[in-house]
Design a protein around this motif. Sequence first.
Motif, PDB file in Angstrom:
ATOM      1  N   VAL A 190       0.828  -1.206   0.000  1.00 23.71           N
ATOM      2  CA  VAL A 190       0.000   0.000   0.000  1.00 23.71           C
ATOM      3  C   VAL A 190       0.863   1.257   0.000  1.00 23.71           C
ATOM      4  O   VAL A 190       0.607   2.218  -0.739  1.00 23.71           O
ATOM      5  CB  VAL A 190      -0.948  -0.011   1.218  1.00 23.71           C
ATOM      6  N   PHE A 191       1.924   1.260   0.809  1.00 23.99           N
ATOM      7  CA  PHE A 191       2.750   2.457   0.951  1.00 23.99           C
ATOM      8  C   PHE A 191       3.722   2.654  -0.205  1.00 23.99           C
ATOM      9  O   PHE A 191       4.255   3.763  -0.377  1.00 23.99           O
ATOM     10  CB  PHE A 191       3.538   2.392   2.264  1.00 23.99           C
ATOM     11  N   THR A 192       3.958   1.637  -0.988  1.00 23.44           N
ATOM     12  CA  THR A 192       4.919   1.750  -2.095  1.00 23.44           C
ATOM     13  C   THR A 192       4.267   1.739  -3.469  1.00 23.44           C
ATOM     14  O   THR A 192       4.941   2.071  -4.462  1.00 23.44           O
ATOM     15  CB  THR A 192       5.944   0.604  -2.026  1.00 23.44           C
ATOM     16  N   TYR A 193       3.008   1.366  -3.567  1.00 21.69           N
ATOM     17  CA  TYR A 193       2.349   1.277  -4.877  1.00 21.69           C
ATOM     18  C   TYR A 193       2.216   2.681  -5.480  1.00 21.69           C
ATOM     19  O   TYR A 193       1.845   3.640  -4.801  1.00 21.69           O
ATOM     20  CB  TYR A 193       0.984   0.635  -4.730  1.00 21.69           C
TER      21      TYR A 193
ATOM     22  N   THR B 111      -6.750  -3.187   2.669  1.00 20.41           N
ATOM     23  CA  THR B 111      -5.761  -2.712   3.635  1.00 20.41           C
ATOM     24  C   THR B 111      -5.807  -1.192   3.760  1.00 20.41           C
ATOM     25  O   THR B 111      -5.710  -0.641   4.870  1.00 20.41           O
ATOM     26  CB  THR B 111      -4.351  -3.162   3.211  1.00 20.41           C
ATOM     27  N   GLY B 112      -5.960  -0.520   2.640  1.00 22.00           N
ATOM     28  CA  GLY B 112      -6.088   0.938   2.697  1.00 22.00           C
ATOM     29  C   GLY B 112      -7.351   1.391   3.404  1.00 22.00           C
ATOM     30  O   GLY B 112      -7.342   2.389   4.136  1.00 22.00           O
ATOM     31  N   ALA B 113      -8.430   0.653   3.220  1.00 20.81           N
ATOM     32  CA  ALA B 113      -9.668   0.989   3.935  1.00 20.81           C
ATOM     33  C   ALA B 113      -9.500   0.820   5.437  1.00 20.81           C
ATOM     34  O   ALA B 113     -10.019   1.614   6.234  1.00 20.81           O
ATOM     35  CB  ALA B 113     -10.810   0.114   3.427  1.00 20.81           C
ATOM     36  N   LEU B 114      -8.761  -0.234   5.846  1.00 20.02           N
ATOM     37  CA  LEU B 114      -8.494  -0.416   7.275  1.00 20.02           C
ATOM     38  C   LEU B 114      -7.662   0.732   7.827  1.00 20.02           C
ATOM     39  O   LEU B 114      -7.923   1.241   8.928  1.00 20.02           O
ATOM     40  CB  LEU B 114      -7.781  -1.749   7.495  1.00 20.02           C
ATOM     41  N   LEU B 115      -6.669   1.167   7.071  1.00 21.73           N
ATOM     42  CA  LEU B 115      -5.855   2.294   7.520  1.00 21.73           C
ATOM     43  C   LEU B 115      -6.646   3.591   7.564  1.00 21.73           C
ATOM     44  O   LEU B 115      -6.374   4.467   8.395  1.00 21.73           O
ATOM     45  CB  LEU B 115      -4.643   2.466   6.585  1.00 21.73           C
ATOM     46  N   SER B 116      -7.642   3.735   6.704  1.00 26.71           N
ATOM     47  CA  SER B 116      -8.392   4.993   6.643  1.00 26.71           C
ATOM     48  C   SER B 116      -9.288   5.212   7.856  1.00 26.71           C
ATOM     49  O   SER B 116      -9.664   6.352   8.144  1.00 26.71           O
ATOM     50  CB  SER B 116      -9.245   5.018   5.367  1.00 26.71           C
ATOM     51  N   ILE B 117      -9.646   4.134   8.563  1.00 29.03           N
ATOM     52  CA  ILE B 117     -10.502   4.308   9.744  1.00 29.03           C
ATOM     53  C   ILE B 117      -9.681   4.502  11.019  1.00 29.03           C
ATOM     54  O   ILE B 117     -10.248   4.842  12.057  1.00 29.03           O
ATOM     55  CB  ILE B 117     -11.437   3.101   9.930  1.00 29.03           C
ATOM     56  N   VAL B 118      -8.358   4.314  10.941  1.00 28.46           N
ATOM     57  CA  VAL B 118      -7.525   4.479  12.133  1.00 28.46           C
ATOM     58  C   VAL B 118      -7.521   5.919  12.631  1.00 28.46           C
ATOM     59  O   VAL B 118      -7.682   6.159  13.840  1.00 28.46           O
ATOM     60  CB  VAL B 118      -6.096   3.982  11.850  1.00 28.46           C
TER      61      VAL B 118
END
Length: 304
Positions: free
Chosen positions: A84-87, A274-281
């Motif tokens: 996610v962080f490198t794409y 994974t990005g959706a999980l990070l977006s709710i943090v």
Amino acid sequence: MTLTEQATERPEVRGVRRLSQPDPASRGRGGQRFLLVGLTLASVYSLFPVWWLIVAATKDRTALYQSNGLWFSGWHLWDNLHQVFTYQDGIFLRWTANSFLYAGVGSLGGTLIALATGYGLARFDFPGRNAIFACVVGSFLIPIALLTLPLYLLFSAIGMVDTPWAMLIPCLINPFSVYLAKVYTEATIPYELLEAARIDGAGELRIFFSIVLRMMTTGGATVFLLAFVNTWNAFFLPLTVLRGKENWTLNLGLYNWTGTRLESGIDLTGLVLTGALLSIVPMAIMMVAMRRYWRSGVTLGALK
């Protein structure tokens, strides 16, 4: 047997039984059980998507489609985070910064404007005040989707489309925040305090920034939190006014990744989850950090 004893003696009636009155304590316990069951079902309903998202973010592409969706199958969370962080040269971090910019700066400025407007409507008497407040109440009943196209046409005419201002300016004006600020002001700012400050020689700006804002900390935190969540989750407005990827929000970027499979055949479902999980943090951290303010803020109207 004397006449008095005969008069006070209670006759027996065959075939008649006295009905026992229900115990209030048992009825209260029944209501508590019903309420507990309802809250439990509501909690499960609310946490079920979050649990599924956490489990899905730990799987690779194969396990995501072939394993049980409600339980773990391997642990590939760190690999998914790295992807996610490198794409696309770390475009996800740019989208995260944009979301913080729009939600943070826009909500902070909108909260200050809402508190000032609500304070003016609640504690100043001027012609047309009731009409203005009626317009405020009526305006937040209009769905934001109906205002998106007029906003796009306006920003397009002045050259603000695909700029951060196209997101920040609408965030500064929130009629519902003005309504909440007016209610909080009426509940917490007494007229006598304002009159005492004026007698002591304080100007209106000093009264607002030195007294009103400090007393409106709870209400302001609640208004800010609601505005932050609303802007962070916004989708239709950024979809309309933002074109370049460098200005997108998290929601808009993840939506673009979802459509990549249809356009180029590349499956980015794991990255999207994974990005959706990070977006709710960030929102979870915000809710926990400001818990003391919003819990007392939402009950302020009931204790008025």
